[in-house]
Design a protein around this motif. Structure first.
Motif, short mmCIF file in Angstrom:
data_model
loop_
_atom_site.label_atom_id
_atom_site.label_comp_id
_atom_site.label_asym_id
_atom_site.label_seq_id
_atom_site.Cartn_x
_atom_site.Cartn_y
_atom_site.Cartn_z
N ASP A 5 0.84 -1.19 0.00
CA ASP A 5 0.00 0.00 0.00
C ASP A 5 0.88 1.24 0.00
O ASP A 5 1.82 1.36 0.78
N SER A 6 0.58 2.19 -0.86
CA SER A 6 1.43 3.37 -0.99
C SER A 6 1.39 4.24 0.27
O SER A 6 2.37 4.89 0.61
N LYS A 7 0.27 4.26 0.99
CA LYS A 7 0.19 5.03 2.23
C LYS A 7 1.13 4.45 3.28
O LYS A 7 1.76 5.19 4.04
N PHE A 8 1.22 3.13 3.32
CA PHE A 8 2.11 2.49 4.28
C PHE A 8 3.56 2.82 3.97
O PHE A 8 4.35 3.10 4.86
N VAL A 9 3.92 2.81 2.70
CA VAL A 9 5.28 3.11 2.29
C VAL A 9 5.61 4.57 2.60
O VAL A 9 6.69 4.88 3.10
N GLU A 10 4.66 5.47 2.34
CA GLU A 10 4.86 6.89 2.67
C GLU A 10 5.07 7.07 4.17
O GLU A 10 5.96 7.81 4.60
N ALA A 11 4.25 6.41 4.97
CA ALA A 11 4.36 6.54 6.43
C ALA A 11 5.69 6.01 6.94
O ALA A 11 6.25 6.54 7.89
N SER A 12 6.21 4.98 6.30
CA SER A 12 7.48 4.42 6.75
C SER A 12 8.66 5.34 6.43
O SER A 12 9.70 5.25 7.06
N ARG A 13 8.49 6.22 5.47
CA ARG A 13 9.58 7.12 5.09
C ARG A 13 9.53 8.47 5.80
O ARG A 13 10.46 9.24 5.70
#
Length: 64
Positions: A5-13
């Motif tokens: 999920d792109s939101k998860f990847v954004e949150a991890s960065r």
């Protein structure tokens, strides 16, 4: 496998928030304002305990 999920990847960065910022967000979002005096009292007691074992102990005892 599916694409993450792109939101998860954004949150991890994202940059990690400080403990105070996390606590402030928790209070605002969950309306738990009654926790503030409890936390302040615990911080004051812990400061007295730490200072009681240091060179500042004679000054603290004279307050009481």
């Amino acid at each position: 496998m599916s694409k993450p999920d792109s939101k998860f990847v954004e949150a991890s960065r994202e940059k990690q928030k400080s403990m105070f910022a996390e606590y402030w967000d928790f209070l605002r979002n969950n309306k738990k304002w009654w926790l503030t005096p409890i936390i302040v009292a615990l911080l004051l007691v812990s400061a007295l305990i730490v200072l009681g074992g240091s060179g500042a102990a004679p000054f603290i005892y004279s307050l009481f």
